[in-house]
Design an enzyme around this catalytic site. Structure first.
Site, mmCIF file in Angstrom:
data_model
loop_
_atom_site.group_PDB
_atom_site.id
_atom_site.type_symbol
_atom_site.label_atom_id
_atom_site.label_comp_id
_atom_site.label_asym_id
_atom_site.label_seq_id
_atom_site.Cartn_x
_atom_site.Cartn_y
_atom_site.Cartn_z
ATOM 1 N N SER A 208 0.850 -1.186 0.000
ATOM 2 C CA SER A 208 0.000 0.000 0.000
ATOM 3 C C SER A 208 0.882 1.232 0.000
ATOM 4 O O SER A 208 2.049 1.192 0.406
ATOM 5 C CB SER A 208 -0.902 0.013 1.239
ATOM 6 N N TYR A 222 -1.830 -1.078 10.580
ATOM 7 C CA TYR A 222 -2.005 -1.354 9.151
ATOM 8 C C TYR A 222 -0.790 -0.874 8.360
ATOM 9 O O TYR A 222 -0.232 -1.607 7.531
ATOM 10 C CB TYR A 222 -3.278 -0.664 8.650
#
EC number: 1.-.-.-
Length: 342
Positions: A208, A222
């Site tokens: 990401s 995350y």
């Protein structure tokens, strides 16, 4: 034909980027595509999406297998948080097709509720030390009555305090992105070195933008887990290259790092009041998603899944990317290149 002899295994291929990549592999005549994920209902939904595109060209062989054009698409239930699930999924595929030459580690989560991410002082990871010195970490499975978490109408998926609007499984980023990715890479490299067919193997990981150089302060766990994937891509690529030379194998490991993409996993981040993330967005919702999601993106818009999948196919194609390994490609509209743009 580009992938006519390819066997592709996608962990997390039934929705979002994974499903779009599946469709692209079908278009490019991939022989066999195996989708491994936790939710059978999402596989059924994926079949419907594929039928909407290819119509009568889709033949349902059985509840776990369809054929489309020159491709077969098969579903195998698999939870990458469980090592034996990963191992058995790869073993079943190789037993059936004799080799795998493309792996796409795309299983993803977006923790938005509970105590698995967010305020570091509120994060809960229950742990205890047993009498023999073993330390056990627990992922809770407490039921939740939040309607946003029950979009599957299934009795098989247990809602929990760490579920998300896109999944009623307990969504802990450490379990999926660190443990799950480790299990995938371990067995993918192991089988790649052992499989009889001496063909190039490409492993593509999903990271990401938050895992490259701009972590999200709202989701520290995350972001850290996605950074782990970025780092593992580099180290395992180096290991695999060395091991591959010793055994006369070509094993490449790369990574993609998307920015804000319109998928069921991203919708809850920018549209927290959306009750069913698998329903099409209204024009107003789409406008809101674009406005909120594109903040900080120089191109002033969010991306779509069909802007991600071609890069996956590029990395999967040995003829086009044979000298690329250990790389992370950002696909984010310039977000990580210009972090100060508002």
């Amino acid at each position: 034909m580009r992938f006519s002899d390819s066997v592709v295994l996608i962990f997390g291929g039934t929705t979002g980027i994974g499903l779009m990549t599946t469709i692209d592999f079908i278009i490019h005549n991939t022989s066999h595509i195996i989708l491994a994920s936790r939710s059978k209902w999402k596989w059924k939904r994926a079949i419907e999406k594929i039928q909407n595109i290819f119509g009568d060209l889709v033949n349902l062989s059985n509840e776990f297998n369809i054929s489309v054009l020159n491709s077969t698409v098969e579903y195998i239930p698999c939870d990458i948080r469980i090592e034996n699930d990963v191992k058995q999924t790869i073993q079943k595929t190789i037993d059936k097709y004799h080799y795998i030459n493309v792996y796409f580690n795309n299983a993803g989560i977006q923790p938005t509720t509970g105590h698995t991410d967010g305020d570091i002082t509120e994060i809960e990871i229950p742990s205890e030390k047993l009498f023999d010195g073993t330390i056990v970490y627990k992922i809770s499975q407490n039921n939740s009555n939040n309607d946003n978490l029950n979009n599957d109408n299934s009795n098989n998926d247990n809602s929990s305090v760490c579920s998300t609007p896109a999944s009623s499984y307990c969504e802990n980023p450490i379990a999926t992105f660190i443990m799950g990715m480790t299990f995938c890479l371990k067995h993918e490299v192991k089988f790649a070195l052992e499989q009889k067919s001496n063909i190039p193997v490409s492993i593509i990981n999903m990271s990401s933008r938050n895992g490259v150089n701009i972590p999200s302060s709202d989701r520290p766990i995350y972001s850290a887990c996605k950074a782990f994937i970025h780092s593992m891509t580099q180290t395992i690529a180096t290991q695999s290259a060395k091991l591959g030379i010793e055994k006369n194998r070509s094993i490449r490991v790369n990574c993609i790092a998307p920015g804000p993409i319109l998928t069921p996993l991203e919708i809850p981040i920018f549209l927290p009041d959306k009750k069913n993330v698998f329903e099409p967005l209204s024009n107003l919702e789409l406008q809101q998603f674009q406005e909120i999601g594109s903040h900080g993106v120089p191109m002033k818009r969010t991306g779509t899944t069909n802007e991600i999948s071609p890069t996956v196919l590029f990395l999967a194609d040995y003829n086009q990317s044979s000298y690329i390994t250990g790389s992370t490609i950002t696909i984010d509209g310039g977000y990580t290149a210009s972090p100060l743009i508002g």
